[in-house]
Design a protein around this motif. Structure first.
Motif, PDB file in Angstrom:
ATOM      1  N   ASP A  87       0.881  -1.153   0.000  1.00  0.00           N
ATOM      2  CA  ASP A  87       0.000   0.000   0.000  1.00  0.00           C
ATOM      3  C   ASP A  87       0.927   1.214   0.000  1.00  0.00           C
ATOM      4  OD1 ASP A  87      -2.699   1.361   0.577  1.00  0.00           O
ATOM      5  OD2 ASP A  87      -1.388   2.114   2.169  1.00  0.00           O
ATOM      6  N   ILE A  88       0.761   2.093  -0.969  1.00  0.00           N
ATOM      7  CA  ILE A  88       1.686   3.217  -1.137  1.00  0.00           C
ATOM      8  C   ILE A  88       1.605   4.201   0.025  1.00  0.00           C
ATOM      9  CG2 ILE A  88       2.228   5.217  -2.591  1.00  0.00           C
ATOM     10  CD1 ILE A  88       1.229   3.496  -4.972  1.00  0.00           C
ATOM     11  N   LEU A  89       0.401   4.456   0.502  1.00  0.00           N
ATOM     12  CA  LEU A  89       0.222   5.474   1.537  1.00  0.00           C
ATOM     13  C   LEU A  89       0.795   5.052   2.881  1.00  0.00           C
ATOM     14  CD1 LEU A  89      -3.407   6.569   0.649  1.00  0.00           C
ATOM     15  CD2 LEU A  89      -1.258   7.665  -0.019  1.00  0.00           C
ATOM     16  N   SER A  90       0.539   3.812   3.285  1.00  0.00           N
ATOM     17  CA  SER A  90       0.976   3.360   4.613  1.00  0.00           C
ATOM     18  C   SER A  90       2.265   2.542   4.574  1.00  0.00           C
ATOM     19  CB  SER A  90      -0.120   2.513   5.258  1.00  0.00           C
ATOM     20  OG  SER A  90      -0.318   1.332   4.508  1.00  0.00           O
ATOM     21  N   LYS A  91       2.649   2.094   3.384  1.00  0.00           N
ATOM     22  CA  LYS A  91       3.807   1.211   3.181  1.00  0.00           C
ATOM     23  C   LYS A  91       3.647  -0.126   3.915  1.00  0.00           C
ATOM     24  CE  LYS A  91       7.037   4.239   4.133  1.00  0.00           C
ATOM     25  NZ  LYS A  91       6.425   5.333   4.680  1.00  0.00           N
ATOM     26  N   ILE A  92       2.399  -0.547   4.055  1.00  0.00           N
ATOM     27  CA  ILE A  92       2.111  -1.858   4.619  1.00  0.00           C
ATOM     28  C   ILE A  92       2.164  -2.876   3.489  1.00  0.00           C
ATOM     29  CG2 ILE A  92       0.299  -3.296   5.640  1.00  0.00           C
ATOM     30  CD1 ILE A  92      -0.608  -0.840   7.195  1.00  0.00           C
ATOM     31  N   CYS A  93       2.794  -3.998   3.758  1.00  0.00           N
ATOM     32  CA  CYS A  93       2.887  -5.062   2.763  1.00  0.00           C
ATOM     33  C   CYS A  93       1.530  -5.755   2.658  1.00  0.00           C
ATOM     34  CB  CYS A  93       3.969  -6.059   3.168  1.00  0.00           C
ATOM     35  SG  CYS A  93       4.184  -7.387   1.974  1.00  0.00           S
TER      36      CYS A  93
END
Length: 137
Positions: free
Chosen positions: A18-24
């Motif tokens: 996820d680009i916004l949170s940088k969660i995989c």
């Protein structure tokens, strides 16, 4: 889908972020090294920072668009003849980025890698479209 992508392109590891949170959001089935996860997450930060400085339209509120991509070479070996590693980042959906770790010898097949990432992107779009249709009904 990620397992098929890494097999066809000889990619070492692939992550969906996820680009916004940088969660995989997902990864292939090969074992994950925490350092690889961290460096791929940092790649997104680097891309966003560079886009805000050099490549973003003033009207857009995001550093990413449908054609966003980047390739970064990592110096991995202390010896001059040690193979390097590349990080490939591509946007594959709205607010979703694919970050791949590729060996130097396999990075030479970048046209094949780009083609297969485009196929992956189309497949992901079909999955999202099918889920939207299901939600609407």
């Amino acid at each position: 889908m990620l397992d098929s992508l890494i097999t066809r392109c000889k990619i070492e590891k692939a992550f969906l972020f996820d680009i916004l949170s940088k969660i995989c959001l997902g990864t292939d089935s090969t074992p994950t090294d925490p350092q690889n996860y961290g460096i791929c997450s940092d790649m997104i930060d680097l891309f966003i920072d560079m886009s805000y400085i050099y490549g973003r339209d003033e009207e857009e509120d995001s550093a990413f668009d449908d054609e966003s991509s980047a390739i970064t070479e990592l110096m991995t070996g202390a010896k001059a003849d040690s193979p390097n590693t590349y990080l490939i980042l591509r946007q594959v959906g709205k607010f979703i980025a694919l970050v791949c770790i590729v060996n130097e010898k396999d990075q030479a097949k970048k046209n094949l890698i780009n083609y297969n990432i485009d196929c992956f992107k189309k497949g992901l779009a079909e999955i999202f479209a099918a889920s939207e249709v299901k939600k609407a009904s």
